[in-house]
Scaffold this motif. Structure first.
Motif, PDB file in Angstrom:
ATOM      1  N   UNK A   1      35.391 -75.163 -29.476  1.00 36.96           N
ATOM      2  CA  UNK A   1      36.491 -74.295 -29.839  1.00 36.96           C
ATOM      3  C   UNK A   1      37.620 -75.072 -30.251  1.00 36.96           C
ATOM      4  N   UNK A   2      37.879 -75.918 -29.137  1.00 36.24           N
ATOM      5  CA  UNK A   2      39.148 -76.899 -29.151  1.00 36.24           C
ATOM      6  C   UNK A   2      38.891 -77.767 -30.359  1.00 36.24           C
TER       7      UNK A   2
ATOM      8  N   UNK B   1      36.948 -68.512 -34.621  1.00 33.67           N
ATOM      9  CA  UNK B   1      35.854 -69.370 -34.386  1.00 33.67           C
ATOM     10  C   UNK B   1      35.137 -68.863 -33.250  1.00 33.67           C
ATOM     11  N   UNK B   2      36.165 -68.094 -32.337  1.00 35.61           N
ATOM     12  CA  UNK B   2      35.744 -67.756 -31.041  1.00 35.61           C
ATOM     13  C   UNK B   2      34.972 -66.215 -31.326  1.00 35.61           C
ATOM     14  N   UNK B   3      35.438 -65.635 -32.205  1.00 40.05           N
ATOM     15  CA  UNK B   3      34.617 -64.407 -32.749  1.00 40.05           C
ATOM     16  C   UNK B   3      33.347 -64.781 -33.117  1.00 40.05           C
ATOM     17  N   UNK B   4      33.488 -65.675 -33.723  1.00 37.65           N
ATOM     18  CA  UNK B   4      31.863 -65.918 -34.568  1.00 37.65           C
ATOM     19  C   UNK B   4      30.834 -66.543 -33.263  1.00 37.65           C
TER      20      UNK B   4
ATOM     21  N   UNK C   1      42.582 -62.518 -26.610  1.00 35.45           N
ATOM     22  CA  UNK C   1      43.641 -61.706 -26.679  1.00 35.45           C
ATOM     23  C   UNK C   1      44.978 -62.653 -26.578  1.00 35.45           C
ATOM     24  N   UNK C   2      45.546 -62.513 -27.804  1.00 36.19           N
ATOM     25  CA  UNK C   2      46.964 -62.844 -27.859  1.00 36.19           C
ATOM     26  C   UNK C   2      47.792 -62.144 -26.936  1.00 36.19           C
ATOM     27  N   UNK C   3      48.293 -62.798 -25.942  1.00 33.52           N
ATOM     28  CA  UNK C   3      48.753 -62.264 -24.653  1.00 33.52           C
ATOM     29  C   UNK C   3      50.288 -62.640 -24.673  1.00 33.52           C
TER      30      UNK C   3
ATOM     31  N   UNK D   1      40.905 -65.799 -22.802  1.00 28.91           N
ATOM     32  CA  UNK D   1      39.504 -65.758 -23.684  1.00 28.91           C
ATOM     33  C   UNK D   1      38.244 -65.844 -22.679  1.00 28.91           C
ATOM     34  N   UNK D   2      37.161 -65.568 -23.025  1.00 29.03           N
ATOM     35  CA  UNK D   2      36.116 -65.476 -22.176  1.00 29.03           C
ATOM     36  C   UNK D   2      34.903 -64.578 -23.092  1.00 29.03           C
TER      37      UNK D   2
END
Length: 276
Positions: free
Chosen positions: A104-105, A208-211, A217-219, A251-252
């Motif tokens: 992800x990074x 990318x995380x979604x995929x 969550x934008x926190x 995220x997680x």
């Protein structure tokens, strides 16, 4: 050193590298050459645009890149990915694999930055045990601040206080949501476009995380608690003093599974014409 090289057997002298160069520093002199390396922003457009893969720069070659032809998703697939993205507020306790976070990074690091400054800093806490300890400290300090009446009297602080009361009264963690990981994304305040750079990085990271089946969550609660309520925590997290924090993201693995996209109707568009 840029180590800009041209394979003369592959180069067809099309001139695309020169035409697409951001600052026009590539010239065709028999073969492409960079005339002023100091002006190069290392964007690698020349490598990406070359139709024959004749160019290499900074040790990067066509062979080490992924061809775009035949490898891009169809538009309808991207549409579902974007429309299907949800803000995830419930997470499984299990942490992500280290390789998943690293991927992800690495991919989000390809997000554009102003003048290709690449000055974004990602402050990552990926150990769930550390996240728990950090969460405990924040809630403890909120309790102390509320009892002492020392927290700011602002709308933002009002929401943070509400989050504390929810945790105390119901056990619901409104700040961390049980997520095992979080990031703060910051950039030097004097960077060409610090706010945009951080937000674009996080958008790349989120999509990318979604995929990959990872929830995000934008926190705002976490961002404002650290950046506004308890700014000394910035230093403890290692965020440089001269950095502007764009936002925080938890995220997680999601503990909820969404089944379909939603409908938001037509976009709010201000279409204009120009009459001089």
């Amino acid at each position: 050193m840029l180590n800009f090289t041209v394979d003369k057997e592959l180069c067809v002298l099309c001139g695309l590298c020169a035409k697409d160069c951001v600052f026009g520093i590539i010239e065709l002199d028999d073969y492409p050459q960079i005339k002023n390396e100091k002006k190069c922003i290392k964007c690698q457009h020349c490598l990406a645009v070359c139709p024959t893969g004749a160019l290499s720069i900074m040790g990067n070659t066509a062979e080490g890149s992924t061809p775009l032809k035949g490898n891009l998703p169809e538009a309808d697939q991207v549409e579902v990915l974007l429309k299907g993205r949800r803000s995830v507020r419930t997470y499984k306790e299990e942490p992500l694999e280290a390789a998943t976070i690293e991927k992800l990074m690495e991919i989000a690091w390809h997000a554009p930055t102003g003048v290709n400054s690449q000055s974004v800093l990602v402050t990552l806490m990926d150990d769930p045990a550390d996240v728990k300890k950090f969460s405990d400290e924040i809630y403890h300090r909120l309790e102390e601040g509320i009892e002492a009446g020392s927290l700011p009297e602002t709308d933002l602080a009002h929401y943070i206080k509400w989050a504390y009361r929810m945790k105390k009264d119901t056990g619901m963690d409104m700040i961390f949501r049980g997520a095992p990981h979080f990031i703060f994304v910051s950039s030097p305040a004097d960077a060409p476009s610090p706010t945009a750079d951080t937000h674009i990085f996080m958008s790349y990271f989120e999509i990318m995380a979604q995929s990959m089946g990872v929830g995000t969550l934008w926190n705002g609660f976490l961002k404002y608690t650290v950046d506004f309520i308890f700014p000394d925590l910035r230093e403890k997290l290692g965020i440089p003093e001269n950095h502007q924090v764009g936002y925080a993201m938890i995220f997680g693995r999601p503990a909820v599974k969404y089944q379909r996209t939603v409908n938001r109707g037509a976009a709010n568009v201000n279409r204009v014409t120009w009459q001089g």
